[in-house]
Write a protein that holds these residues in place. Structure first.
Motif, PDB file in Angstrom:
ATOM      1  N   SER A 222     -44.897 -68.113 -30.960  1.00  0.00           N
ATOM      2  CA  SER A 222     -44.459 -66.733 -31.205  1.00  0.00           C
ATOM      3  C   SER A 222     -45.596 -65.893 -31.787  1.00  0.00           C
ATOM      4  CB  SER A 222     -43.253 -66.717 -32.136  1.00  0.00           C
ATOM      5  OG  SER A 222     -43.552 -67.349 -33.365  1.00  0.00           O
ATOM      6  N   ALA A 223     -46.442 -66.501 -32.615  1.00  0.00           N
ATOM      7  CA  ALA A 223     -47.577 -65.769 -33.174  1.00  0.00           C
ATOM      8  C   ALA A 223     -48.560 -65.380 -32.078  1.00  0.00           C
ATOM      9  CB  ALA A 223     -48.279 -66.615 -34.231  1.00  0.00           C
ATOM     10  N   LEU A 224     -48.840 -66.290 -31.161  1.00  0.00           N
ATOM     11  CA  LEU A 224     -49.776 -66.006 -30.068  1.00  0.00           C
ATOM     12  C   LEU A 224     -49.281 -64.850 -29.205  1.00  0.00           C
ATOM     13  CD1 LEU A 224     -52.220 -66.689 -28.275  1.00  0.00           C
ATOM     14  CD2 LEU A 224     -50.774 -68.355 -27.101  1.00  0.00           C
ATOM     15  N   LEU A 225     -48.003 -64.871 -28.832  1.00  0.00           N
ATOM     16  CA  LEU A 225     -47.455 -63.796 -27.998  1.00  0.00           C
ATOM     17  C   LEU A 225     -47.506 -62.452 -28.724  1.00  0.00           C
ATOM     18  CD1 LEU A 225     -44.371 -65.677 -26.494  1.00  0.00           C
ATOM     19  CD2 LEU A 225     -46.539 -65.130 -25.357  1.00  0.00           C
ATOM     20  N   THR A 226     -47.172 -62.449 -30.003  1.00  0.00           N
ATOM     21  CA  THR A 226     -47.224 -61.218 -30.795  1.00  0.00           C
ATOM     22  C   THR A 226     -48.625 -60.638 -30.803  1.00  0.00           C
ATOM     23  OG1 THR A 226     -45.452 -62.035 -32.230  1.00  0.00           O
ATOM     24  CG2 THR A 226     -46.788 -60.214 -33.071  1.00  0.00           C
ATOM     25  N   LEU A 227     -49.615 -61.477 -31.051  1.00  0.00           N
ATOM     26  CA  LEU A 227     -51.001 -61.023 -31.177  1.00  0.00           C
ATOM     27  C   LEU A 227     -51.569 -60.546 -29.845  1.00  0.00           C
ATOM     28  CD1 LEU A 227     -52.135 -63.879 -33.543  1.00  0.00           C
ATOM     29  CD2 LEU A 227     -52.134 -61.443 -34.128  1.00  0.00           C
TER      30      LEU A 227
END
Length: 431
Positions: A222-227
């Motif tokens: 989820s962090a990767l997609l957000t960034l």
């Protein structure tokens, strides 16, 4: 053996991951325009986004299988023994220790933008002291602070996009979009990596996560997609506001681009520069957590002085590692400028990615029975793509920024020679 407190949830993991990296959207990447132009940097960013998608999905297998504070150091130790662990530990330290002073300089620049009477360096040094102190309070308190800062930073970037996108002009974005050809794309790779660098730092707090397996996997992805969404949105929107030459050498491209639209004295410009500190604080704070755990892990395995593994009795945090890391970062920001700090940090990062993917392949071969709660999808293609792109990035940075590459590998050589000498001496004593 010293133990860390388990207090983090999946939401904390996501917040730490986004928080570690989100300052990359605020500054640093724009130096890539100076070597590649808008289109050249965009192509470099798309290439690096592919690197991080394949890397994070592969790296999560290692993180959930070996949830230790050392992160890549622990994976390389299990896969290749102490020599591989030294390389991974050194590269991780360089990545995080040099990213932190770069962010501190940006914090100082934002403060200077708001209050010209305050110099950049003193503001940067005060930042180190303040946020090191917050981390000394305990990981749960530090994680909640990181969560709040991260949510505020994301909200601010969404507001920024709402202000800037109506003023986007395609003709402006395409002004000298590819001035140095494909050479510029490769020269821009470290600045594209800066948009995601340190994301793997989530692994450094793996020992402090309650539901390790599910929380780590969900947090990483989820962090990767957000960034990725935020990075592309910010880069493209700013590129259409003014010609890239106007923003390619400063540490505060976001408030400067709003100032170009609304005027420097506009209250919204001042407000945005003020809350712009949230993104920088989130990353600064999160990376302090990560490098202190890396120092702790190396010291616990006796690769660094044992005092760095000391944990406070009440808060259960590695307080000596926090203080030593701050001292090293303060020294670095006094002798290097932002672009050099970014490049050194990203050289360390790609070496971490290379040895981590090699460790993944090695452990699949030598330890097929290892408990793997999350398995890399599309194995072996995802880790192979990540390994290939990371190697390509390292070659490009060694070519375009060879003095900094020599500095990095010179330090690694000294560390390896020192370890070899220590081993030889210990064997001599036994004989």
């Amino acid at each position: 053996m010293a133990e860390l407190k388990k207090a983090l949830t999946a939401v904390h993991v996501w917040a730490i991951g986004v928080g570690l990296v989100i300052s990359g959207e605020y500054f640093g990447w724009n130096y890539g325009w100076g070597v590649a132009g808008t289109l050249g940097l965009l192509l470099a960013t798309l290439l690096i986004t592919l690197l991080y998608v394949t890397f994070i999905f592969s790296f999560t297998e290692l993180t959930t299988a070996i949830p230790q504070a050392g992160g890549p150091f622990a994976y390389a130790l299990k896969a290749f023994g102490p020599w591989g662990a030294i390389i991974a530990g050194y590269a991780t330290l360089i990545e995080f220790l040099f990213a932190t002073p770069a962010i501190a300089l940006a914090l100082g620049s934002y403060v200077h933008f708001l209050y010209p009477g305050i110099a950049v360096i003193p503001a940067s040094l005060v930042s180190y002291a303040l946020f090191t102190g917050i981390n000394l309070l305990g990981v749960e308190e530090a994680a909640w602070f990181s969560l709040i800062m991260t949510l505020l930073a994301i909200a601010e970037l969404l507001v920024f996009l709402g202000v800037v996108l109506p003023h986007f002009d395609l003709q402006t974005f395409l002004h000298r979009p590819f001035p140095y050809g494909w050479a510029g794309v490769f020269a821009a790779l470290p600045f594209a990596i800066w948009l995601f660098v340190c994301l793997e730092g989530i692994a450094m707090v793996a020992e402090e996560v309650k539901d390790t397996n599910r929380a780590l996997a969900r947090g990483y992805i989820s962090a990767l997609l957000t960034l990725a969404l935020l990075a592309l949105g910010v880069m493209i929107s700013i590129g259409g506001v003014t010609q890239w030459e106007n923003l390619s050498t400063i540490d505060y491209p976001l408030p400067e681009s709003i100032a170009l639209i609304l005027g420097r004295e506009n209250p919204l410009t001042k407000l945005f520069a003020s809350v712009g500190l949230f993104g920088l604080i989130a990353s600064f704070h999160g990376i302090i957590i990560s490098y202190s755990r890396q120092l702790f892990a190396l010291a616990r395995q006796e690769y660094l002085p044992a005092s760095l593994a000391l944990v406070s009795s009440r808060r259960r945090v590695p307080y000596v590692a926090l203080l030593v890391g701050a001292a090293l970062g303060m020294t670095a920001l006094l002798v290097l400028d932002t672009s050099k700090l970014v490049i050194l940090s990203t050289i360390g990062a790609v070496v971490v990615y290379i040895i981590s993917m090699l460790a993944l392949f090695q452990l699949r071969r030598t330890e097929p029975g290892l408990n793997r709660p999350f398995r890399a999808p599309l194995y072996p293609y995802f880790p192979a793509i990540a390994l290939g792109l990371a190697t390509l990035a390292l070659i490009a940075m060694a070519y375009f920024y060879w003095p900094l590459a020599l500095l990095f590998f010179g330090g690694l050589l000294v560390l390896l020679l020192g370890y070899g000498f220590r081993l030889r001496r210990s064997r001599t004593k036994v004989l």
